[in-house]
Motif scaffolding. Structure first.
Motif, PDB file in Angstrom:
ATOM      1  N   ARG A 271       0.854  -1.195   0.000  1.00 19.89           N
ATOM      2  CA  ARG A 271       0.000   0.000   0.000  1.00 19.89           C
ATOM      3  C   ARG A 271       0.881   1.234   0.000  1.00 19.89           C
ATOM      4  O   ARG A 271       1.944   1.240   0.608  1.00 19.89           O
ATOM      5  CB  ARG A 271      -0.906   0.007   1.230  1.00 19.89           C
TER       6      ARG A 271
ATOM      7  N   PHE B 199       1.320   5.464   0.600  1.00 17.11           N
ATOM      8  CA  PHE B 199       0.792   6.651   1.273  1.00 17.11           C
ATOM      9  C   PHE B 199       1.716   7.824   1.004  1.00 17.11           C
ATOM     10  O   PHE B 199       2.927   7.658   0.861  1.00 17.11           O
ATOM     11  CB  PHE B 199       0.727   6.438   2.786  1.00 17.11           C
TER      12      PHE B 199
ATOM     13  N   ASP C 253       3.389  13.708   9.500  1.00 19.98           N
ATOM     14  CA  ASP C 253       2.822  12.499   8.896  1.00 19.98           C
ATOM     15  C   ASP C 253       3.717  11.291   9.174  1.00 19.98           C
ATOM     16  O   ASP C 253       3.228  10.183   9.421  1.00 19.98           O
ATOM     17  CB  ASP C 253       2.677  12.671   7.377  1.00 19.98           C
TER      18      ASP C 253
ATOM     19  N   SER D 251      -4.204   2.007   8.604  1.00 20.03           N
ATOM     20  CA  SER D 251      -4.330   3.437   8.299  1.00 20.03           C
ATOM     21  C   SER D 251      -3.613   4.237   9.374  1.00 20.03           C
ATOM     22  O   SER D 251      -3.368   3.730  10.473  1.00 20.03           O
ATOM     23  CB  SER D 251      -5.795   3.849   8.251  1.00 20.03           C
TER      24      SER D 251
ATOM     25  N   LYS E 233      -3.527   8.093   8.700  1.00 25.38           N
ATOM     26  CA  LYS E 233      -3.809   9.489   8.360  1.00 25.38           C
ATOM     27  C   LYS E 233      -4.851  10.103   9.298  1.00 25.38           C
ATOM     28  O   LYS E 233      -4.860  11.291   9.534  1.00 25.38           O
ATOM     29  CB  LYS E 233      -4.347   9.567   6.924  1.00 25.38           C
TER      30      LYS E 233
END
Ligand SMILES: Nc1ncnc2c1ncn2[C@@H]1O[C@H](COP(=O)(O)OP(=O)(O)O)[C@@H](O)[C@H]1O
Ligand SMILES: [Mg+2]
Length: 155
Positions: free
Chosen positions: A3, A5, A12, A149, A151
């Motif tokens: 994945r 990002f 972040d 996840s 974010k």
């Protein structure tokens, strides 16, 4: 399963580290890949922070190859840059750390000849897109990757 990002800044990267810290357990490993200055050591500092170590104490183990930290569980931070291609973790004394319940963060993991130690390493590849921007490609065990996840995490 892979994945991707986008990391727009250091914050972040810190959020990513916080999310990763939840998967840490003795005997597991993060394989960190990416060019010099991509942020492998930076990510490790944040990871250590969320496991109870002052990130100021975390520095690149370029010369000593392995640094150990009193996080929970304890962290062995390895940098294979100077070891180079064909690096062998057994030769570097990893057995002792495994027996003592450490987890592992390995910079320049692409230099590992073969991985016969870690069944399900979490591979994190960081690409530099700009001053603070990074593309991060996570290659995780499938069950984790599907749900992963960071974010939306609170600071
Ligand atoms: N989003 C980001 N994530 C990680 N590092 C970043 C980011 N933005 C800027 N930086 C800076 O990039 C540098 C990365 O250095 P470092 O972590 O030592 O890289 P590496 O270990 O991959 O060689 C640090 O100075 C860090 O502050
Ligand atoms: Mg580094």
């Amino acid at each position: 399963m892979k994945r991707e990002f986008l990391l727009k800044d250091l914050k972040d990267t810190e959020r990513l580290a916080k999310a990763l810290s939840k998967f840490v357990q003795p005997g597991m490993a993060f394989f960190l890949k990416g060019d010099l200055g991509a942020g492998k050591t930076q990510l490790t500092k944040f990871l250590a922070k969320y496991l109870g170590e002052d990130p100021k104490n975390v520095s690149s183990p370029t010369f000593s190859i392995i640094h150990e930290y009193d996080t929970t569980p304890p962290m062995a931070h390895i940098d294979l840059y100077r070891v180079g291609k064909g690096a062998d973790l057994w030769e570097l004394g990893i057995e002792d750390y495994l027996e003592r319940g450490f987890f592992f963060v390995i910079e320049w993991a692409d230099y590992l000849e073969n991985n016969d130690i870690f069944e399900n390493p979490f591979t994190v590849t960081i690409k530099i897109l700009g001053d603070k921007k990074r593309l991060v490609i996570l290659d995780f065990p499938n069950d984790v990757a599907e749900k992963f996840s960071f974010k939306d995490m609170e600071d």
